[in-house]
Design a protein around this motif. Structure first.
Motif, PDB file in Angstrom:
ATOM      1  N   CYS A 161      15.084  18.459  18.160  1.00 27.18           N
ATOM      2  CA  CYS A 161      13.811  18.425  18.883  1.00 27.18           C
ATOM      3  C   CYS A 161      12.750  18.852  17.875  1.00 27.18           C
ATOM      4  CB  CYS A 161      13.850  19.391  20.065  1.00 27.18           C
ATOM      5  SG  CYS A 161      12.268  19.508  20.928  1.00 27.18           S
ATOM      6  N   CYS A 163      10.559  20.925  18.177  1.00 27.50           N
ATOM      7  CA  CYS A 163      10.329  22.380  18.202  1.00 27.50           C
ATOM      8  C   CYS A 163      11.326  23.102  17.285  1.00 27.50           C
ATOM      9  CB  CYS A 163      10.419  22.928  19.624  1.00 27.50           C
ATOM     10  SG  CYS A 163      12.102  23.081  20.259  1.00 27.50           S
ATOM     11  N   CYS A 173      17.138  23.330  23.532  1.00 26.56           N
ATOM     12  CA  CYS A 173      15.879  23.989  23.886  1.00 26.56           C
ATOM     13  C   CYS A 173      15.503  23.523  25.300  1.00 26.56           C
ATOM     14  CB  CYS A 173      14.793  23.603  22.886  1.00 26.56           C
ATOM     15  SG  CYS A 173      14.582  21.819  22.749  1.00 26.56           S
ATOM     16  N   HIS A 175      13.088  21.689  26.166  1.00 24.36           N
ATOM     17  CA  HIS A 175      12.752  20.242  26.140  1.00 24.36           C
ATOM     18  C   HIS A 175      14.008  19.394  26.260  1.00 24.36           C
ATOM     19  CE1 HIS A 175       9.803  22.345  23.384  1.00 24.36           C
ATOM     20  NE2 HIS A 175       9.037  21.954  24.393  1.00 24.36           N
TER      21      HIS A 175
HETATM   22 ZN   LIG Z   1      12.451  21.546  21.881  1.00 26.38          ZN
END
Ligand SMILES: [Zn+2]
Length: 252
Positions: A161, A163, A173, A175
């Motif tokens: 991801c 992030c 995460c 997401h």
């Molecule tokens: Zn993420």
């Protein structure tokens, strides 16, 4: 660093920036740290490169570990034993290892969740964060996940991801959790197997036996010639914490 920089808040900020995931976010935070605590930043720059103490620049897989607490706690347990002769030290190590293995073996067998309790806890908190996220499918197992105007791109196939939390921790995460709901993928397929309760049980499945008396050992063991290790001899007296003598006490 604690001893070098006594300014209030330095340690807390250091611990915070060491755990940042994104490199550009780290750079901004470290600049701010440098401005506030110049001495501490200078010490860090001279002592270690960023890949040694930051999550953002670490080239290795750290999983979710950012401390050496476990090593320190073993060291603390062996404070007295370290002064013993080698055989007595090995005997103490065996007793310590054996008692830890027994304790964790019992603990891990009693758990009936897929993941260890600590990781289940992280999952629950990220599950809550994932609520209300908007997920848009982009490509094959790729998603744009948005919340409060922030966007992250998730690739469930490569387990990444933008992030960086998913790839570095090897734990999805928030997401990725939101994306997995739309993709109808089992969340438990997205974790590293090292976080499973099964791996935890396996890690402590072996028995750490004590060393038997020499005449009780099997006869067919070949004893190799063991030489002392090649070490560089340090100059000066060896540093050691010691208890002051009665005479020293009376002078105080
Ligand atoms: Zn993420």
């Amino acid at each position: 660093m604690k001893t070098r920089c006594k300014k209030k808040g330095a340690t807390e900020m250091f611990l915070h920036i060491a755990k940042i995931y994104k490199t550009f976010e780290f750079d901004i935070a470290y600049n701010d740290f440098r401005n506030r605590y110049h001495e501490a930043a200078q010490y860090l720059d001279e002592r270690d490169s960023l890949d040694r103490w930051t999550r953002a620049y670490c080239p290795k897989t750290r999983y979710n570990i950012m401390t050496t607490n476990r090593v320190e706690s073993i060291n603390a347990r062996l404070l007295e034993e370290r002064k013993l002769p080698i055989i007595a030290l090995l005997d103490s190590l065996q007793k310590l290892a054996s008692s830890l293995f027994v304790r964790y073996r019992h603990g891990s067998i009693a758990i009936n969740t897929n993941l260890t309790p600590a990781i289940e806890g992280i999952l629950r908190s990220r599950f809550t964060d994932a609520q209300g996220m908007q997920v848009f499918e982009l490509g094959h197992l790729e998603f744009d996940v948005r919340k409060h105007g922030h966007s992250a791109i998730v690739d469930l196939q490569s387990k990444r991801c933008t992030c960086r939390v998913f790839y570095i921790d090897r734990i999805p995460c928030a997401h990725a959790i939101a994306a997995s709901w739309l993709a109808k993928i089992d969340l438990y397929d997205l974790y590293s197997e090292y976080y499973s309760t099964m791996s935890w049980c396996m890690a402590y499945s072996e028995t750490v036996y004590p060393v038997l008396e020499e005449n009780e050992l099997p006869r067919n063991i070949n004893f190799p010639l063991v030489l002392p290790p090649l070490v560089e001899k340090r100059v000066g007296r060896r540093k050691q914490n010691r208890i002051p003598s009665i005479g020293e006490f009376s002078k105080r």
